[in-house]
Scaffold this motif. Structure first.
Motif, PDB file in Angstrom:
ATOM      1  N   VAL A  25     -18.000  24.949 -19.010  1.00 27.50           N
ATOM      2  CA  VAL A  25     -18.525  23.699 -18.465  1.00 27.50           C
ATOM      3  C   VAL A  25     -18.205  22.592 -19.468  1.00 27.50           C
ATOM      4  CG1 VAL A  25     -20.618  22.425 -17.859  1.00 27.50           C
ATOM      5  CG2 VAL A  25     -20.340  24.786 -17.102  1.00 27.50           C
ATOM      6  N   TYR A  26     -17.772  21.444 -18.965  1.00 27.73           N
ATOM      7  CA  TYR A  26     -17.416  20.298 -19.808  1.00 27.73           C
ATOM      8  C   TYR A  26     -18.595  19.327 -19.866  1.00 27.73           C
ATOM      9  CZ  TYR A  26     -12.636  21.971 -19.890  1.00 27.73           C
ATOM     10  OH  TYR A  26     -11.509  22.731 -20.108  1.00 27.73           O
ATOM     11  N   LEU A  27     -19.028  19.016 -21.110  1.00 31.14           N
ATOM     12  CA  LEU A  27     -20.226  18.208 -21.337  1.00 31.14           C
ATOM     13  C   LEU A  27     -19.952  17.096 -22.354  1.00 31.14           C
ATOM     14  CD1 LEU A  27     -22.871  21.048 -21.925  1.00 31.14           C
ATOM     15  CD2 LEU A  27     -22.519  19.793 -19.804  1.00 31.14           C
ATOM     16  N   GLU A  28     -20.912  16.148 -22.437  1.00 31.99           N
ATOM     17  CA  GLU A  28     -20.905  15.127 -23.491  1.00 31.99           C
ATOM     18  C   GLU A  28     -21.538  15.729 -24.741  1.00 31.99           C
ATOM     19  OE1 GLU A  28     -22.344  11.307 -21.058  1.00 31.99           O
ATOM     20  OE2 GLU A  28     -23.234  13.219 -20.493  1.00 31.99           O
ATOM     21  N   THR A  29     -20.746  16.359 -25.553  1.00 29.03           N
ATOM     22  CA  THR A  29     -21.299  17.084 -26.704  1.00 29.03           C
ATOM     23  C   THR A  29     -21.850  16.152 -27.775  1.00 29.03           C
ATOM     24  OG1 THR A  29     -19.077  17.218 -27.670  1.00 29.03           O
ATOM     25  CG2 THR A  29     -19.805  19.066 -26.322  1.00 29.03           C
ATOM     26  N   GLU A  30     -21.467  14.872 -27.753  1.00 28.06           N
ATOM     27  CA  GLU A  30     -21.982  13.918 -28.737  1.00 28.06           C
ATOM     28  C   GLU A  30     -23.420  13.499 -28.459  1.00 28.06           C
ATOM     29  OE1 GLU A  30     -20.693  12.645 -31.482  1.00 28.06           O
ATOM     30  OE2 GLU A  30     -18.625  13.375 -31.385  1.00 28.06           O
ATOM     31  N   VAL A  31     -23.887  13.637 -27.234  1.00 29.81           N
ATOM     32  CA  VAL A  31     -25.185  13.065 -26.877  1.00 29.81           C
ATOM     33  C   VAL A  31     -26.183  14.063 -26.305  1.00 29.81           C
ATOM     34  CG1 VAL A  31     -24.211  10.779 -26.481  1.00 29.81           C
ATOM     35  CG2 VAL A  31     -24.389  12.369 -24.566  1.00 29.81           C
TER      36      VAL A  31
END
Length: 383
Positions: free
Chosen positions: A96-102
Motif C-alpha cells: 500500500v502506498y502512503l504519505e510516510t512523512e505525515v
C-alpha cells in the motif's frame, strides 16, 4: 461557499494516477490521510482517508464530518465510516502506498489492523511533484493572495508603524488587517510540527535570533512555549530595521513575501547596500526561472557569483545559514522544487517559487526581500 470545481478535482486524480504509473508501475492502491492532500483531491478537509485504487473509482471515507464533506465538496464518491473496518476492500494488495512523512505510527498500526498489507511505500515525493505544477485555477487564487500581500506590506504597514509599539502589537494589528483584506488566516508548512500564524515580525536584532524554523531569519516570539508572532517586550525605536516575513493565502493557496523597512531615521550606507544587493540577487534568480532550467544550477550560478564578504551571513546568521535561495509554494509555503543543490529536475511552466535572498548583519538584524514568482511559458511572472 466557494467550492473547488469538479473538473479541477478530476484532473488532479488523473494527474496522480499518471504520476504513479510513471514512478511506480506496479502500484495497485494509494491511501491519503493528510488534510492538505485530502483538500487537494476532494476540496474539503475532514477526519478520514482517501483511497485511490489504480483501476477503480476513488473513495473519500469520512469519519467526521461526513455532512460537512458533502456540503463543501464536489468530489464524486464520499462515504461515511465509523472505523477503518468500514472502508476495507475485500482484497488488499501486498503493498500500500502512503504519505510516510505525515502518518503517525499509531495511526499506521490502527489502519493496518483492517488493511493487512505486507509492505508500504511512500507517495510523498509523487504528491509534491504533482502539486508543484499549478493549474490556472490555482494560479488565480495565488494572484489574489499576492495582491493582498502587495497592498498590506507595501501600502498599509508603513502607516501603522509607531514608536514604542511591540512586535506583538504590530503582529496582532497586522493579522487583523490581513484577515479583513481576504487572507485565509493561517500559514501552512510541510516541515514537521512547524506552526505559523503569520510569520516573522521583527524589530532590529530580533530577526537574527536563533530559531528552529528552517529559514534565514528568526525572531524572539512570545516565549519558549510559543516562539512565534513577536515579542511583547521588544519595542520599536528610531533607527530600527523592521523585518516582516509573512504568508498570505486565499482558499488554501499561499504567497510568501518579505519586506524590510527602516524606521525613523537614516541607517548606515553598508546596510542599505546589503539590502540593494539582496534585491539584485532576487531579480537575477527570477530571470533564470524559465522552463527547462535546473534549480541546482541556478543555485550554483548565483552563489558562485557572490563575493566572499557578501556571503558572510548570507541566508542566515552565524552558523544558522540555510542552503537554498527559494522554494516552491502552494497549499503549503514550503513545497517542491527548491532552488538548492540536489534539485536537478527541469523547471516546468506553472511552477511557483518564493525567492528570498537575505543577509544577517550583526547587532542590526536581517535585511533582504522575498516575492513570489510564476514560471511562465517563456519567462517568469511576478504573482
Amino acid at each position: 461557499m466557494k467550492k473547488v470545481p469538479a473538473t479541477e478535482l478530476k484532473n488532479r486524480l488523473k494527474g496522480f494516477r499518471n504520476q504513479m504509473n510513471q514512478s511506480h508501475p506496479e502500484w495497485e492502491i494509494a491511501v491519503v490521510f493528510s488534510k492538505i492532500n485530502q483538500y487537494y483531491f476532494t476540496g474539503t478537509m475532514q477526519d478520514g482517508m482517501l483511497i485511490i485504487p489504480r483501476d477503480e473509482e476513488a473513495t473519500f471515507w469520512v469519519r467526521r464530518s461526513y455532512e460537512r464533506a458533502l456540503d463543501e465538496s464536489l468530489f464524486e464518491n464520499i462515504q461515511p465510516m465509523g472505523s477503518y473496518r468500514d472502508a476495507a476492500p475485500e482484497k488488499i494488495p501486498d503493498t500500500v502506498y502512503l504519505e510516510t512523512e505525515v502518518v503517525p505510527l499509531a495511526m499506521y498500526q490502527r489502519f493496518q489492523k483492517h488493511f493487512p498489507f505486507k509492505d508500504i511505500k511512500s507517495i510523498d515525493r509523487d504528491l509534491l511533484t504533482l502539486r508543484s505544477i499549478k493549474s490556472e485555477y490555482e494560479l488565480s487564487l495565488m494572484r489574489k493572495s499576492g495582491k493582498i500581500h502587495e497592498n498590506v506590506l507595501e501600502n498599509i504597514v508603513p502607516d501603522i508603524l509607531q514608536e514604542g509599539m511591540s512586535e506583538a502589537d504590530l503582529a496582532t494589528k497586522l493579522y487583523s488587517i490581513m484577515i479583513k483584506e481576504g487572507h485565509h488566516g493561517v500559514a501552512r508548512f510541510g516541515m514537521f510540527e512547524t506552526e505559523m500564524v503569520l510569520g516573522h515580525v521583527c524589530f532590529g536584532e530580533s530577526s537574527i535570533y536563533p530559531s528552529y524554523f528552517d529559514g534565514a531569519s528568526g525572531n524572539y516570539g512570545l516565549g519558549p512555549a510559543v516562539p512565534l508572532i513577536g515579542s511583547r517586550q521588544r519595542k520599536l525605536k528610531k533607527g530600527d530595521l523592521v523585518y516582516i516575513d509573512i504568508g498570505s493565502g486565499v482558499d488554501g493557496y499561499h504567497t510568501d513575501k518579505t519586506t524590510t523597512y527602516l524606521f525613523g531615521q537614516k541607517t548606515e550606507d553598508y546596510i542599505q547596500e546589503a539590502q540593494k544587493k539582496c534585491v539584485e540577487v532576487q531579480n537575477d534568480i527570477a530571470r533564470m526561472l524559465i522552463p527547462g532550467a535546473i534549480p541546482s544550477e541556478i543555485y550554483q550560478t548565483i552563489m558562485g557569483n557572490l563575493d566572499k564578504d557578501f556571503l558572510e551571513n548570507f541566508m542566515g546568521f552565524g552558523s544558522r545559514t540555510v542552503r537554498f535561495l527559494g522554494h516552491g509554494i502552494g497549499l503549503q509555503i514550503d513545497e517542491f522544487p527548491v532552488i538548492a543543490e540536489g534539485f536537478n529536475e527541469p523547471l516546468q511552466k506553472g511552477m511557483v517559487f518564493a525567492l528570498e535572498p537575505k543577509k544577517g548583519i550583526e547587532s542590526v538584524g536581517m535585511v533582504g526581500i522575498e516575492n513570489t514568482f510564476i514560471v511562465g511559458k517563456k519567462r517568469v511572472q511576478n504573482v
